[in-house]
Design an enzyme around this catalytic site. Sequence first.
Site, PDB file in Angstrom:
ATOM      1  N   HIS A 107      16.376  39.413  14.426  1.00 33.08           N
ATOM      2  CA  HIS A 107      15.121  38.802  14.728  1.00 33.08           C
ATOM      3  C   HIS A 107      13.411  38.576  15.880  1.00 33.08           C
ATOM      4  CE1 HIS A 107      17.151  34.807  15.397  1.00 33.08           C
ATOM      5  NE2 HIS A 107      16.722  34.490  16.002  1.00 33.08           N
ATOM      6  N   HIS A 149      23.201  29.026  19.458  1.00 35.08           N
ATOM      7  CA  HIS A 149      22.568  30.616  19.023  1.00 35.08           C
ATOM      8  C   HIS A 149      22.660  31.337  19.700  1.00 35.08           C
ATOM      9  CE1 HIS A 149      20.299  32.388  16.272  1.00 35.08           C
ATOM     10  NE2 HIS A 149      19.072  32.275  16.198  1.00 35.08           N
ATOM     11  N   ASP A 169      19.763  34.711  20.373  1.00 35.66           N
ATOM     12  CA  ASP A 169      18.952  35.603  21.086  1.00 35.66           C
ATOM     13  C   ASP A 169      19.361  36.703  21.605  1.00 35.66           C
ATOM     14  OD1 ASP A 169      17.422  33.987  18.461  1.00 35.66           O
ATOM     15  OD2 ASP A 169      17.549  32.880  20.017  1.00 35.66           O
ATOM     16  N   ASP A 178      18.336  31.391  11.343  1.00 33.22           N
ATOM     17  CA  ASP A 178      16.863  31.395  12.250  1.00 33.22           C
ATOM     18  C   ASP A 178      16.124  32.150  11.317  1.00 33.22           C
ATOM     19  OD1 ASP A 178      14.342  30.670  13.180  1.00 33.22           O
ATOM     20  OD2 ASP A 178      15.125  31.379  15.831  1.00 33.22           O
TER      21      ASP A 178
END
Length: 927
Positions: free
Chosen positions: A353, A14, A16, A126
């Site tokens: 996000h 994941h 980010d 997420d």
Amino acid sequence: MAKHKTAHIISHTHWDREWYMPYEHHHLLLIELMDKLLDTLDQDPEYRYFHLDGQTIIREDYLQVRPEQRERLDRYIREGRIHFGPWYVLQDEFLTSGEANLRNLLIGHMDARPFGIISKTGYFPDSFGNMGQAPQILQQAGITNAIFGRGVKPTGFNNEVSEMDTYESPYSEMVWRSPDGSEVLGVLFANWYCNGMEVPADPEAAKAYWDKNLADAEKFASTPHLLFMNGCDHQPIQTDLSAAIHTASDLYPDVEFVHSNFDEYLKALEDSIPSNLVTVEGELRSQHTDGWGTLVNTASARVYLKQLNQSGQTLLEKVAEPLAAFAALAGVQAYPHSLLTYAWKTLMQNHPHDSICGCSVDEVHREMVTRFAKSSQMAEAIAAQSAAALTEAMDVAGVAAWGLDAVPFTVFNTSGWSRTGTVTVELITVKKYFPEGPNPQALARELAQEPLGEWQVMDEEGKVYPAGLADLGVHFGYELPKDRFRQPYMARKIRVSFPAADVAALGYRTYALVPAAAAAGAEAAALDSVHVQGYTMENAKLIVAVADNGTVTVTDKQSGAVYAGLNAYENTGDIGNEYVYRQPEGSEVLTTEGLTAEITCLEQSPARVVMQTVLRWEVPASADETFLTEKRQMVPFTERTAQRSAQMVPLVLTTLYTLEAGSGMLQVSTSFNNQAKDQRLRALFPTGLESDHHYADSVFEVARRNNRPAAEWINPSNAQHQQVFVSVTDGVHGLAVANKGLNEYEVLLDGKNTIAVTLLRSSSELGDWGVFETPEAQCLGEQTVEYAIIPYTGDGAVSGAYAQAYQYQVPWTVLQTQGPATRVPAVNGQPHSGGVNLPVSGQWLSWNSEASPLAFSTLKMAEETGDLVARWYNLGGEPAELKVQPAFGAEAVYESDVLERRVSKLAAAEQNVDGYKIVTQVYQLEK
């Protein structure tokens, strides 16, 4: 031996792009991860797949540093071993506009198009809550599933599953339905997206690992197909996974362990789904939880980011794209697809996000401000070039009423509804180029000596408008011709403000500044006007009275409804973090209701009145010393005992109330220099309307939400997300509060259904899994926030109240014409339209907007087909008629989808739009 269960192990990370470290720190780790991934794919044929986190930007980020790996990376994407798309970035859905969500999906598909393959997994691992229209959007894009991590179950610290009996679904699989009825198979990461990370290859460790993880997955699975996500946030790939899978297979002969991908897993799932799946409907916002883990307060973290984002995405989708489409339809300029894609991509790099939510370290958000500026600068340039190309082609010479000394200018309405409002423009009455004089200083002196003269604003019919004029003196300027070097000049400028009335939706109207002598005896335009008596303003629709404490009482003249005490300010402490607001236990709520304001009428004209109030307040300087200790020791925010400091600092609130002629809304702008830390500031709007629910503008819907949270909710705050507005109605009367980049609100259970809009929240730490100080999240210094009060009668959509709110965010585009008949000649003295002559007023696309429950969303050009794209969505549950009249040549009209494909041919540009449906039409243009 027959296998009873299948363990689908999906390798991923994941990613980010930025979060608890700055972007480039994460970037370096990404390069290392991708290098190792490619080596592993080369060396281990049993390492079959890798999921690239649903976002195509990872490829861009990697190749930016490793361009020599392009062929190698792209080969694995084409072979389907690296799963690519469908998004450009993993966005926060509620803090980005509907069109931004669609551009994200569209650009993700565009990025994948050259490979002939794209992941059709609706991936939301997420997101801090999920938009209610996601199933409809996904279905229109040919995606029949959604994989998500939040929204329908409680999660705690480090996303641990809470033991509760109130799950909205007993399984990790469910049907997710949009308001229009579109459905997808929903799969919840019930054990989070790292439940298959670091699989042991050692048999003893593997036995303990799989005994626990298999049981945890079976707890929520509705089928024998169990999902294990082999990776986590920024997780390096597991290079010995093949060996670990062999170990697991030997230990558990009744379980088939496969290195899988989402395509294979979802196909197996769909073939064995039981018939008793729960259907969850609409928004997934974790409402059936204790209320602490929704992360909704990221909507108020670093409000300045939300303001920049609203401005930037509005500039792209509601200004630059429509103007570029107008220019392309007129044949005066090609549609700049690549430039707009660049601007959108730059903007969307701020939409993940952890970025737009304002919940990263300070370095991340400093870089975001630069990205916002870059995207907006490109959008401004595109809009300016498009508007200039259009005005250069306008036949201003044909307007006999203006005369030769007129200074024409064009007002563009790029919103989807007819528009009335005060327009302000700076016009050049005369200019001289540098070669025309000895030096710029002499030119400036010469122009300064010219008398300004008296002017009037006149439309093409010869009717005059009341206008406010201000002499701006002499200014430097320049032109950038396409065929020669830059042309600097000195110019005499004047600022003009006047009421533009009924400018057509998706159209324009040209006015002129004409000498007063030439306008003598001209008929005055029939317009509303604003009157002032004391501190009360009134137009044809509203009466606004400013009270001694700075609040306003607004009377809706249509219904007689009166709303008193609007726009008091509330201040409370905040000992939470960037994710979560928490008021100190037992602390006092401060308000301005008992203060006395300094009230001044700043501006008064028939077109507009501006009242100013100044409130001189004192609020606590920060939280007390206990807060510093609790943060350092990582005391959970729900257990903190800190209070507010006894030290006070000044908070001076300067508020401008603006009422324009013909307007049904009161515009509000509040400025202040924030010197307080660890606090929240809100504006309060007591509606006095009885209702157990309210409406909030969300992504392609106005969502109905309950005022009172579910029984499981224990968080004292029930703040929620909004896009453009929130409204309360009793079915007869309604009050809406629109905003510009203020994404958090709450409807208070105070007996008045007060709408509380968050104007600022000051935090000092990131929160989450570590100790990360974020002093810039305190948002110290000068702040300005903008919002509007809109009373209405009946349905908010049909009454036009919601249309006013949508228009409130869209700026007017106003440009002095550069055609050959103006006093300021066009470059080379000729129009630049290749012989095209446009009328001075026009409309490119009209539709039956009056009293319609439909909302207009976008006008742009499709890159693949060159079709014109127009989109609407139904705000109500009943079918609505859409009748469109294109003012351009179209060979055919098609119903389209969110990917701008031609789906089905329409006999005419008319459709019956089902309740809550997003409908897109594309127009095949005549050659």
